[in-house]
Design an enzyme around this catalytic site. Sequence first.
Site, PDB file in Angstrom:
ATOM      1  N   LYS A 167     -15.526  49.262  14.387  1.00 40.34           N
ATOM      2  CA  LYS A 167     -16.520  50.298  14.085  1.00 40.34           C
ATOM      3  C   LYS A 167     -15.800  51.535  13.566  1.00 40.34           C
ATOM      4  O   LYS A 167     -14.584  51.634  13.580  1.00 40.34           O
ATOM      5  CB  LYS A 167     -17.323  50.670  15.335  1.00 40.34           C
ATOM      6  CG  LYS A 167     -18.084  49.523  15.996  1.00 40.34           C
ATOM      7  CD  LYS A 167     -19.187  48.962  15.131  1.00 40.34           C
ATOM      8  CE  LYS A 167     -19.861  47.763  15.785  1.00 40.34           C
ATOM      9  NZ  LYS A 167     -20.782  47.078  14.867  1.00 40.34           N
ATOM     10  N   SER A 216     -21.751  44.299   9.516  1.00 33.97           N
ATOM     11  CA  SER A 216     -22.036  45.569  10.183  1.00 33.97           C
ATOM     12  C   SER A 216     -21.208  46.734   9.655  1.00 33.97           C
ATOM     13  O   SER A 216     -21.547  47.883   9.909  1.00 33.97           O
ATOM     14  CB  SER A 216     -21.814  45.440  11.692  1.00 33.97           C
ATOM     15  OG  SER A 216     -20.440  45.423  12.005  1.00 33.97           O
TER      16      SER A 216
END
Length: 302
Positions: free
Chosen positions: A149, A78
């Site tokens: 993230k 990701s």
Amino acid sequence: MDTEARQTERDRSSASHDGTEEGSRFACSPRSPRWLPGVSGLSGLSWGRVGLLGLACGVFALLLSNFVVQPFLIPSGSMEPTLQVGDRVLVNKVAYRFGTAPERGDVVVFDGTGSFVQEPTGENPVTGLLHGAAAALGLAEPAETDFVKRVVGVGGDRVVCCDKGGRVEVNGRAVDERYLYAGDAPSSVPFDIVVPRGTLWVMGDHRSNSRDSRDHLGDPGGGMVPVDKVIGRADWIGWPLGRWAALEPTEAFQGVRGPGDAEPTGAGADYGDAAAPGDEAAPGDEETPGGMETPVPGGVHG
């Protein structure tokens, strides 16, 4: 000659009786204590020292990972291409402890409890303690609530996707996200949100393969991550050796104005709260650099 020989013999005899000969000082006495069954006193002492050294190193490593730097292993794609599957990142846990806060562009590891995942069910406390210690040393999978993230919006920012060019906008300024995975669009899901104070809007670099703030817009909290849930900033890739590198700050948010940045005077210039629709920087306006700026052993989710 005889006198010298006799004197030599007397010296040796004396040394053997009073134990002052250098060699005898290091000999193991039959009466030496046995620290371990079947092991001589000297060997037992060595093993004891090794055990104490190992314990001290373990305690030091736990303290280091709990308060300063902790390794996390990346299990998913990701955050590609910035972070690859199998990378072990070193997370700086003191980056935000002395009055500083996460900035746009920072790659952060955070506890997603209450924002990305529901409160975990109870577990055996002993098992949880042992697992936590092993995860802190990078020897076990982390908690199911840890994520990594990139910060795209901080408190007070208005984040929109997408503009006419298909780019993410922060406070009316299009962001050139060169760190995105090749071929990915900034987002296939349109959104227009205002980041509440004390929270962050976060997204993965591999947008088509990342469950991030966009996927939790309808959840309590609206996909925002509380700043006090941030564990630290990913500053280095420590493993594998061929990937060793520092994660350099991105310049993607340099032109973004926002809370705390110098602003032009006049109507519509107050960004104390979220920027209002239409409060976009006109071409040619002078800009002030803004925004200072995914489990496996010790890993985090994508």
